[in-house]
Motif scaffolding. Structure first.
Motif, mmCIF file in Angstrom:
data_model
loop_
_atom_site.group_PDB
_atom_site.id
_atom_site.type_symbol
_atom_site.label_atom_id
_atom_site.label_comp_id
_atom_site.label_asym_id
_atom_site.label_seq_id
_atom_site.Cartn_x
_atom_site.Cartn_y
_atom_site.Cartn_z
ATOM 1 N N MET A 57 28.114 56.771 -24.762
ATOM 2 C CA MET A 57 27.510 58.061 -25.094
ATOM 3 C C MET A 57 28.450 59.223 -24.784
ATOM 4 O O MET A 57 28.629 60.120 -25.607
ATOM 5 C CB MET A 57 26.194 58.236 -24.312
ATOM 6 C CG MET A 57 25.137 57.197 -24.645
ATOM 7 S SD MET A 57 23.572 57.504 -23.778
ATOM 8 C CE MET A 57 24.097 57.333 -22.079
ATOM 9 N N MET A 58 29.055 59.217 -23.607
ATOM 10 C CA MET A 58 29.957 60.298 -23.180
ATOM 11 C C MET A 58 31.232 59.672 -22.611
ATOM 12 O O MET A 58 31.308 59.379 -21.409
ATOM 13 C CB MET A 58 29.263 61.182 -22.135
ATOM 14 C CG MET A 58 28.055 61.940 -22.659
ATOM 15 S SD MET A 58 27.219 62.903 -21.364
ATOM 16 C CE MET A 58 26.434 61.595 -20.433
ATOM 17 N N PRO A 59 32.207 59.413 -23.462
ATOM 18 C CA PRO A 59 33.418 58.709 -22.995
ATOM 19 C C PRO A 59 34.140 59.425 -21.860
ATOM 20 O O PRO A 59 34.660 58.764 -20.956
ATOM 21 C CB PRO A 59 34.290 58.653 -24.262
ATOM 22 C CG PRO A 59 33.338 58.805 -25.392
ATOM 23 C CD PRO A 59 32.244 59.694 -24.899
ATOM 24 N N THR A 60 34.177 60.749 -21.900
ATOM 25 C CA THR A 60 34.886 61.482 -20.837
ATOM 26 C C THR A 60 34.208 61.281 -19.485
ATOM 27 O O THR A 60 34.867 60.986 -18.476
ATOM 28 C CB THR A 60 34.942 62.979 -21.172
ATOM 29 O OG1 THR A 60 35.551 63.159 -22.450
ATOM 30 C CG2 THR A 60 35.745 63.719 -20.119
ATOM 31 N N VAL A 61 32.890 61.437 -19.479
ATOM 32 C CA VAL A 61 32.150 61.226 -18.229
ATOM 33 C C VAL A 61 32.258 59.770 -17.782
ATOM 34 O O VAL A 61 32.389 59.474 -16.586
ATOM 35 C CB VAL A 61 30.679 61.634 -18.416
ATOM 36 C CG1 VAL A 61 29.885 61.381 -17.132
ATOM 37 C CG2 VAL A 61 30.574 63.102 -18.818
ATOM 38 N N GLY A 62 32.226 58.861 -18.751
ATOM 39 C CA GLY A 62 32.370 57.449 -18.412
ATOM 40 C C GLY A 62 33.727 57.148 -17.797
ATOM 41 O O GLY A 62 33.830 56.346 -16.865
ATOM 42 N N LEU A 63 34.789 57.794 -18.303
ATOM 43 C CA LEU A 63 36.120 57.590 -17.747
ATOM 44 C C LEU A 63 36.212 58.129 -16.321
ATOM 45 O O LEU A 63 36.805 57.491 -15.433
ATOM 46 C CB LEU A 63 37.163 58.266 -18.637
ATOM 47 C CG LEU A 63 38.625 58.132 -18.203
ATOM 48 C CD1 LEU A 63 39.036 56.672 -18.167
ATOM 49 C CD2 LEU A 63 39.534 58.935 -19.128
ATOM 50 N N LEU A 64 35.615 59.302 -16.094
ATOM 51 C CA LEU A 64 35.601 59.854 -14.738
ATOM 52 C C LEU A 64 34.819 58.966 -13.786
ATOM 53 O O LEU A 64 35.222 58.744 -12.631
ATOM 54 C CB LEU A 64 35.004 61.267 -14.757
ATOM 55 C CG LEU A 64 35.822 62.335 -15.494
ATOM 56 C CD1 LEU A 64 35.053 63.651 -15.526
ATOM 57 C CD2 LEU A 64 37.178 62.528 -14.822
ATOM 58 N N SER A 120 29.055 50.891 -11.429
ATOM 59 C CA SER A 120 29.505 50.092 -12.567
ATOM 60 C C SER A 120 28.472 50.091 -13.693
ATOM 61 O O SER A 120 28.827 50.147 -14.876
ATOM 62 C CB SER A 120 29.795 48.660 -12.126
ATOM 63 O OG SER A 120 28.624 48.042 -11.608
ATOM 64 N N MET A 121 27.199 50.053 -13.347
ATOM 65 C CA MET A 121 26.160 50.155 -14.369
ATOM 66 C C MET A 121 26.198 51.520 -15.045
ATOM 67 O O MET A 121 26.010 51.632 -16.265
ATOM 68 C CB MET A 121 24.785 49.910 -13.746
ATOM 69 C CG MET A 121 24.556 48.489 -13.287
ATOM 70 S SD MET A 121 22.931 48.262 -12.540
ATOM 71 C CE MET A 121 21.869 48.673 -13.923
ATOM 72 N N ALA A 122 26.463 52.575 -14.262
ATOM 73 C CA ALA A 122 26.583 53.907 -14.851
ATOM 74 C C ALA A 122 27.762 53.982 -15.817
ATOM 75 O O ALA A 122 27.688 54.657 -16.855
ATOM 76 C CB ALA A 122 26.736 54.942 -13.736
ATOM 77 N N VAL A 123 28.866 53.287 -15.492
ATOM 78 C CA VAL A 123 30.030 53.286 -16.392
ATOM 79 C C VAL A 123 29.668 52.644 -17.728
ATOM 80 O O VAL A 123 29.999 53.177 -18.805
ATOM 81 C CB VAL A 123 31.208 52.543 -15.734
ATOM 82 C CG1 VAL A 123 32.336 52.330 -16.739
ATOM 83 C CG2 VAL A 123 31.711 53.323 -14.531
#
Length: 227
Positions: free
Chosen positions: A185-192, A176-179
């Motif tokens: 910064m990187m919405p795509t990576v955050g969504l994954l 959750s902290m990583a999200v």
């Protein structure tokens, strides 16, 4: 901001008084009482059906003498499941992440099964300490090993429940902290990563129920050896 990831497992306090007893008592209010009418609602009917299925599966390997433990085992499983699931909600505390509490449940119940065995069938209970056909030279060593194994059972019960829930909570917090960090910064990576977080949360819900069932199941197996 938390100083340590493990601060979430510290028992909350108010005016220096630990509030863990409130977290232990809260699950009781979520179980409805029977109503004075002929037909129960869907929730009570589903709850009764699930409890009956659990009791039938748990008591099937046991003989008649072990059936008197059905109420204790069922209550314990519902109690553990409720605390484990409520601990997954935000701003809550999970009492079953405390090793002291888990050992407080495991040691007396394990000791009760041992006492029952020593009282009802002492010869069969002591026979578990020495497998049949053991060479004479290995008898003292095996008795010591089996005795240590016997006394390690409650510790294994408590550590298993504590470690599984603690590991799941830590993983959920880390991801959750990583999200929160990756989404701007990187919405795509955050969504994954958020998708992984949802899947992990569902897995933790399953773990919360399975670990409560395993805790009670192992106790029933210990009882089966002593009745």
């Amino acid at each position: 901001m938390m100083i340590s990831f493990f601060d979430q497992f510290a028992s909350p306090k108010f005016m220096g008084i630990s509030l863990i007893f409130i977290a232990i008592m809260v699950p009781m209010i979520f179980f409805p009482d029977s109503m004075q009418r002929w037909i129960n609602n869907r929730f009570l009917t589903s709850q009764t059906w699930l409890i009956n299925r659990f009791v039938n599966q748990l008591m099937m390997p046991l003989n008649i003498g072990g059936h008197k433990w059905a109420l204790l085992f069922t209550s314990l499983m519902l109690f553990l499941i409720s605390m484990n699931l409520l601990g997954l909600l935000p701003y809550t505390f999970t009492p079953t992440t405390q090793l002291s509490m888990n050992l407080g449940l495991a040691v007396p119940l394990w000791l009760a099964t041992v006492v029952v065995g020593m009282k009802n069938q002492p010869t069969a209970s002591l026979a578990h300490l020495l497998p049949e056909g053991t060479p004479t030279l290995l008898i003292p060593v095996l008795i010591i090993i089996e005795t240590i194994s016997l006394f390690m059972r409650p510790l294994a019960l408590g550590v298993r429940l504590t470690a599984n829930l603690t590991a799941g909570h830590l993983l959920i917090q880390l991801i959750s902290m990583a999200v929160f960090v990756l989404t701007p910064m990187m919405p795509t990576v955050g969504l994954l990563t958020a998708t992984v977080l949802i899947m992990l949360t569902l897995l933790e819900v399953a773990v919360a129920m399975i670990q409560a069932y395993v805790f009670v199941l192992l106790l029933s197996l210990y009882l089966q050896e002593n009745i």
